[in-house]
Scaffold this motif. Structure first.
Motif, mmCIF file in Angstrom:
data_model
loop_
_atom_site.group_PDB
_atom_site.id
_atom_site.type_symbol
_atom_site.label_atom_id
_atom_site.label_comp_id
_atom_site.label_asym_id
_atom_site.label_seq_id
_atom_site.Cartn_x
_atom_site.Cartn_y
_atom_site.Cartn_z
ATOM 1 N N GLY A 268 0.773 -1.224 0.000
ATOM 2 C CA GLY A 268 0.000 0.000 0.000
ATOM 3 C C GLY A 268 0.803 1.271 0.000
ATOM 4 N N GLN A 269 2.134 1.190 0.028
ATOM 5 C CA GLN A 269 2.977 2.377 0.089
ATOM 6 C C GLN A 269 3.784 2.514 -1.203
ATOM 7 O OE1 GLN A 269 2.839 4.608 2.625
ATOM 8 N NE2 GLN A 269 1.212 3.279 3.437
ATOM 9 N N PRO A 270 3.805 3.716 -1.788
ATOM 10 C CA PRO A 270 4.599 3.908 -3.008
ATOM 11 C C PRO A 270 6.089 3.767 -2.714
ATOM 12 C CG PRO A 270 3.768 6.000 -2.189
ATOM 13 C CD PRO A 270 3.109 4.940 -1.371
ATOM 14 N N GLY A 271 6.807 3.197 -3.673
ATOM 15 C CA GLY A 271 8.244 3.016 -3.515
ATOM 16 C C GLY A 271 8.935 3.016 -4.861
ATOM 17 N N ILE A 272 10.247 2.868 -4.826
ATOM 18 C CA ILE A 272 11.072 2.859 -6.030
ATOM 19 C C ILE A 272 11.762 1.508 -6.150
ATOM 20 C CG2 ILE A 272 13.012 3.920 -7.232
ATOM 21 C CD1 ILE A 272 10.614 5.725 -7.057
ATOM 22 N N ALA A 273 11.649 0.903 -7.318
ATOM 23 C CA ALA A 273 12.334 -0.361 -7.596
ATOM 24 C C ALA A 273 13.479 -0.106 -8.573
ATOM 25 C CB ALA A 273 11.373 -1.386 -8.171
ATOM 26 N N ASP A 274 14.584 -0.788 -8.356
ATOM 27 C CA ASP A 274 15.763 -0.682 -9.218
ATOM 28 C C ASP A 274 15.981 -2.040 -9.877
ATOM 29 O OD1 ASP A 274 18.287 -0.454 -10.368
ATOM 30 O OD2 ASP A 274 19.037 0.851 -8.779
ATOM 31 N N HIS A 275 16.052 -2.058 -11.208
ATOM 32 C CA HIS A 275 16.214 -3.328 -11.918
ATOM 33 C C HIS A 275 17.551 -3.996 -11.618
ATOM 34 C CE1 HIS A 275 12.461 -2.817 -13.922
ATOM 35 N NE2 HIS A 275 12.712 -3.685 -14.892
ATOM 36 N N VAL A 276 18.487 -3.270 -11.053
ATOM 37 C CA VAL A 276 19.742 -3.901 -10.646
ATOM 38 C C VAL A 276 19.462 -5.015 -9.645
ATOM 39 C CG1 VAL A 276 21.930 -3.524 -9.449
ATOM 40 C CG2 VAL A 276 21.114 -1.841 -11.118
ATOM 41 N N ASP A 277 18.422 -4.835 -8.833
ATOM 42 C CA ASP A 277 18.070 -5.840 -7.829
ATOM 43 C C ASP A 277 17.395 -7.060 -8.429
ATOM 44 O OD1 ASP A 277 19.024 -4.112 -5.840
ATOM 45 O OD2 ASP A 277 17.074 -3.088 -5.694
ATOM 46 N N ALA A 278 17.099 -7.008 -9.742
ATOM 47 C CA ALA A 278 16.399 -8.120 -10.384
ATOM 48 C C ALA A 278 17.337 -9.241 -10.803
ATOM 49 C CB ALA A 278 15.625 -7.613 -11.601
ATOM 50 N N PHE A 279 18.643 -9.078 -10.619
ATOM 51 C CA PHE A 279 19.600 -10.125 -10.986
ATOM 52 C C PHE A 279 19.919 -10.965 -9.746
ATOM 53 C CE2 PHE A 279 19.972 -6.964 -14.252
ATOM 54 C CZ PHE A 279 20.154 -7.704 -15.420
ATOM 55 N N SER A 280 18.895 -11.634 -9.236
ATOM 56 C CA SER A 280 19.028 -12.382 -7.991
ATOM 57 C C SER A 280 18.495 -13.798 -8.089
ATOM 58 C CB SER A 280 18.280 -11.637 -6.866
ATOM 59 O OG SER A 280 16.908 -11.474 -7.202
ATOM 60 N N PHE A 281 18.170 -14.245 -9.305
ATOM 61 C CA PHE A 281 17.613 -15.588 -9.481
ATOM 62 C C PHE A 281 18.704 -16.627 -9.233
ATOM 63 C CE2 PHE A 281 15.526 -19.071 -11.784
ATOM 64 C CZ PHE A 281 14.206 -18.876 -11.396
ATOM 65 N N PRO A 282 18.382 -17.758 -8.585
ATOM 66 C CA PRO A 282 19.398 -18.800 -8.339
ATOM 67 C C PRO A 282 20.051 -19.264 -9.638
ATOM 68 C CG PRO A 282 17.412 -19.234 -7.062
ATOM 69 C CD PRO A 282 17.082 -18.097 -7.985
ATOM 70 N N LEU A 283 21.387 -19.306 -9.667
ATOM 71 C CA LEU A 283 22.123 -19.539 -10.902
ATOM 72 C C LEU A 283 21.788 -20.888 -11.536
ATOM 73 C CD1 LEU A 283 24.235 -18.681 -12.952
ATOM 74 C CD2 LEU A 283 25.997 -19.633 -11.453
ATOM 75 N N VAL A 284 21.805 -21.955 -10.759
ATOM 76 C CA VAL A 284 21.562 -23.292 -11.323
ATOM 77 C C VAL A 284 20.161 -23.377 -11.907
ATOM 78 C CG1 VAL A 284 21.404 -25.747 -10.802
ATOM 79 C CG2 VAL A 284 23.246 -24.381 -9.802
ATOM 80 N N ASP A 285 19.183 -22.889 -11.159
ATOM 81 C CA ASP A 285 17.811 -22.882 -11.674
ATOM 82 C C ASP A 285 17.699 -21.985 -12.900
ATOM 83 O OD1 ASP A 285 17.056 -24.558 -9.619
ATOM 84 O OD2 ASP A 285 16.344 -22.938 -8.328
ATOM 85 N N GLY A 286 18.431 -20.881 -12.883
ATOM 86 C CA GLY A 286 18.392 -19.967 -14.012
ATOM 87 C C GLY A 286 18.983 -20.579 -15.273
ATOM 88 N N LEU A 287 20.073 -21.323 -15.126
ATOM 89 C CA LEU A 287 20.671 -21.986 -16.283
ATOM 90 C C LEU A 287 19.718 -23.031 -16.861
ATOM 91 C CD1 LEU A 287 24.334 -22.451 -14.979
ATOM 92 C CD2 LEU A 287 23.578 -20.925 -16.817
ATOM 93 N N ARG A 288 19.072 -23.776 -15.981
ATOM 94 C CA ARG A 288 18.104 -24.783 -16.448
ATOM 95 C C ARG A 288 16.952 -24.096 -17.178
ATOM 96 N NH1 ARG A 288 16.902 -26.558 -11.879
ATOM 97 N NH2 ARG A 288 18.597 -28.084 -11.751
ATOM 98 N N ARG A 289 16.476 -22.996 -16.620
ATOM 99 C CA ARG A 289 15.369 -22.268 -17.243
ATOM 100 C C ARG A 289 15.795 -21.659 -18.572
ATOM 101 N NH1 ARG A 289 13.256 -16.863 -14.298
ATOM 102 N NH2 ARG A 289 15.352 -16.252 -14.981
ATOM 103 N N LEU A 290 17.020 -21.150 -18.638
ATOM 104 C CA LEU A 290 17.507 -20.490 -19.841
ATOM 105 C C LEU A 290 17.605 -21.448 -21.018
ATOM 106 C CD1 LEU A 290 18.501 -17.605 -20.578
ATOM 107 C CD2 LEU A 290 20.816 -18.417 -20.157
ATOM 108 N N PHE A 291 18.000 -22.681 -20.734
ATOM 109 C CA PHE A 291 18.171 -23.655 -21.818
ATOM 110 C C PHE A 291 16.928 -24.506 -22.053
ATOM 111 C CE2 PHE A 291 22.584 -22.680 -20.871
ATOM 112 C CZ PHE A 291 23.149 -22.639 -22.137
#
Length: 416
Positions: A268-291
Motif C-alpha cells: 500500500g505504500q509507493p516506492g522505487i524499484a531498481d532493476h539492478v536488484d532483479a539479478f538475484s535468481f538462483p544460478l543453477v535454476d536460471g541456467l536450467r530455465r535459460l536452456f
C-alpha cells in the motif's frame, strides 16, 4: 538503379535483407488481426510514442491514485506491472528506454499503430542484411551461399520470427548490434561506435560485450585499423556522455535511467524499484530455465547447435572472433541466468554472433556432400562436375542444406 546496373554479387546483402523482410512480412500477414500486434512491453513503448507525437512530452498520463491511493487492487504493484519511472522533480516518466519510441515516432505519426508494426518489420531487413555481411567474411568466396543460409536462419529459423508480428525493443537492439559489428568489419569506426553505444542506452547490460567487440576489431577479417578503433571509441563515448546528460536531466544522476527509478507499490505504500536488484535468481535454476524453460534456447535456437563445429572450423582462421563470440555468449548466459525475468530474447545479440560459425558448418557440410556426389559420378562425369561453375556444382548440396534448415526451423514455436 536500372536492372543493367544491378550487380547481384555486390548487392547480395541487400537481397538477403529483403528476403528476411519478406519472411517477416509473411509471418505478420498470417498472424494479422487488427490492433492485436502491440504485445508485452510494446504497449508501454507505444504510450511513449503517443505522448511524443501528440504533445511533444515524455510525461505519462497515468492516474496518480494508482500509485498513491487506496483502491484495493493497487495494494502491491511490482516493477513488471509498472510503466512509470519517477523523474527528478516527481514527474511520471517512461520506465523504458526512449530510443525505440523516438526512432519509430515518424512511423507512428504518419500511420498510427500500423506504423509501429512497419517499423518492427524493417528491423528484419537490417538483421538479415547485416548478418550476411558479417558471415561472408568468415567463409571462402565459393561458400557465400552457406553464409546466406546462415544469415537467414537467424531471423527466420529461430524464435526471433515470432516477434515479427510485434513492436519490440529487442528486434531493434539486435539490428543495431549487428549493424555495429558489421561496421567494425567494414572499417566504419564512427558508425560502429555510435551503433554499439546506442544498444547500451537500450540495455546497460550490453557493456558486457565490449571485450568481444575489441577482439573482433583486432581480427584479420575486420577492416578497422587503429585510427578507426580510436574513432569508434570516441564516437561511442560521445553518445554515452549525451545519454548520461539526458539521464541527469530526467532522473537526477548520470547513471540513473528509468529502470533504476521504477515506481511501485509495496503493502500500500509507493516506492522505487531498481532493476539492478532483479539479478538475484538462483544460478543453477536460471541456467536450467535459460536452456530448457518456456523460452529455452535449446528448443527455440535448436538450429544454432550446428554452429558448435563451426567454432572449431574457424579456430585457426579467425581465433579472435571465435574467442570473442564464446565470451559474448558465456557472459550473456551467466548474466541472464540470474535475471528474475525469463526470455530467450536477452541472448539474441550473443546468439547472432554464431552466424559465422554456423555458416562455416554449412560450408563444411556442403563440401562433404560435394565429395559424396563426385565420388558417385565416375571418372568421366567427375571431371565435368569439377570444371562446372562453383554455383552449379553446389546447387544440389545447398538444396539439401536448405531443406535441413527448414526442417529444423519448424521445431521452433512462437513465444507467448
Amino acid at each position: 538503379m536500372s536492372a543493367a546496373g544491378w550487380d547481384p554479387k555486390r548487392h547480395v546483402g541487400i537481397t538477403l535483407g529483403l528476403l528476411a523482410l519478406v519472411g517477416a512480412c509473411a509471418f505478420a500477414w498470417a498472424s494479422y488481426v487488427p490492433h492485436t500486434f502491440i504485445l508485452r512491453d510494446g504497449r508501454f513503448y507505444t504510450n511513449t510514442a503517443a505522448t511524443l507525437t501528440e504533445s511533444l512530452s515524455l510525461e505519462q498520463p497515468y492516474a496518480r491514485s494508482w500509485y498513491s491511493g487506496t483502491l484495493g487492487w493497487n495494494y502491491n504493484l511490482d516493477a513488471g506491472w509498472s510503466n512509470i519511472a519517477l523523474g527528478r522533480n516527481g514527474e511520471h516518466l517512461p520506465k523504458h528506454p526512449l530510443l525505440l519510441p523516438v526512432l519509430s515516432a515518424p512511423f507512428f505519426f504518419a500511420l498510427g499503430l500500423p506504423g509501429q508494426l512497419l517499423f518492427n518489420l524493417l528491423t528484419f531487413f537490417v538483421i538479415g542484411g547485416c548478418a550476411f555481411g558479417i558471415a561472408r567474411r568468415y567463409v571462402d568466396e565459393q561458400d557465400e551461399a552457406a553464409a546466406a543460409i546462415a544469415a537467414l536462419a537467424l531471423p527466420l529459423g529461430t524464435s526471433i520470427l515470432s516477434y515479427a508480428y510485434d513492436y519490440h525493443v529487442d528486434t531493434l537492439l539486435l539490428a543495431l548490434f549487428l549493424g555495429g559489428v558489421l561496421a567494425i568489419h567494414v572499417g566504419r569506426g564512427v558508425l560502429a561506435g555510435v551503433l554499439l553505444a546506442l544498444i547500451v542506452t537500450l540495455k546497460p547490460t550490453c557493456l558486457m560485450w565490449v571485450p568481444a567487440f575489441l577482439l573482433m576489431a583486432l581480427s584479420p577479417q575486420a577492416s578497422l585499423d587503429r585510427r578507426g578503433l580510436f574513432r569508434a571509441l570516441a564516437a561511442g563515448t560521445v553518445v554515452l556522455l549525451a545519454y548520461a546528460a539526458l539521464n541527469t536531466w530526467l532522473f537526477g544522476r548520470p547513471h540513473w535511467a528509468g529502470y533504476n527509478r521504477t515506481l511501485v507499490v509495496v503493502d500500500g505504500q509507493p516506492g522505487i524499484a531498481d532493476h539492478v536488484d532483479a539479478f538475484s535468481f538462483p544460478l543453477v535454476d536460471g541456467l536450467r530455465r535459460l536452456f530448457l524453460g518456456n523460452y529455452g534456447i535449446a528448443r527455440l535456437f535448436a538450429l544454432f547447435t550446428l554452429a558448435l563445429p563451426g567454432w572449431l572450423l574457424l579456430a585457426r582462421r579467425a581465433p579472435r572472433y571465435v574467442v570473442g563470440s564464446v565470451l559474448a555468449l558465456g557472459f550473456a548466459v551467466l548474466v541472464f541466468a540470474k535475471y528474475d525475468w525469463e526470455g530467450d530474447r536477452f541472448l539474441w545479440p550473443a546468439l547472432g554472433l554464431l552466424v559465422p560459425p554456423l555458416a562455416a558448418s554449412f560450408a563444411g557440410l556442403v563440401r562433404g556432400l560435394r565429395a559424396l556426389v563426385v565420388r558417385g559420378l565416375g571418372a568421366e562425369r567427375e571431371e565435368l562436375f569439377r570444371h562446372a561453375p562453383a554455383r552449379d556444382r553446389s546447387l544440389a548440396a545447398l538444396a539439401v542444406v536448405a531443406v535441413l534448415v527448414a526442417a529444423l526451423a519448424t521445431t521452433t514455436q512462437p513465444t507467448a
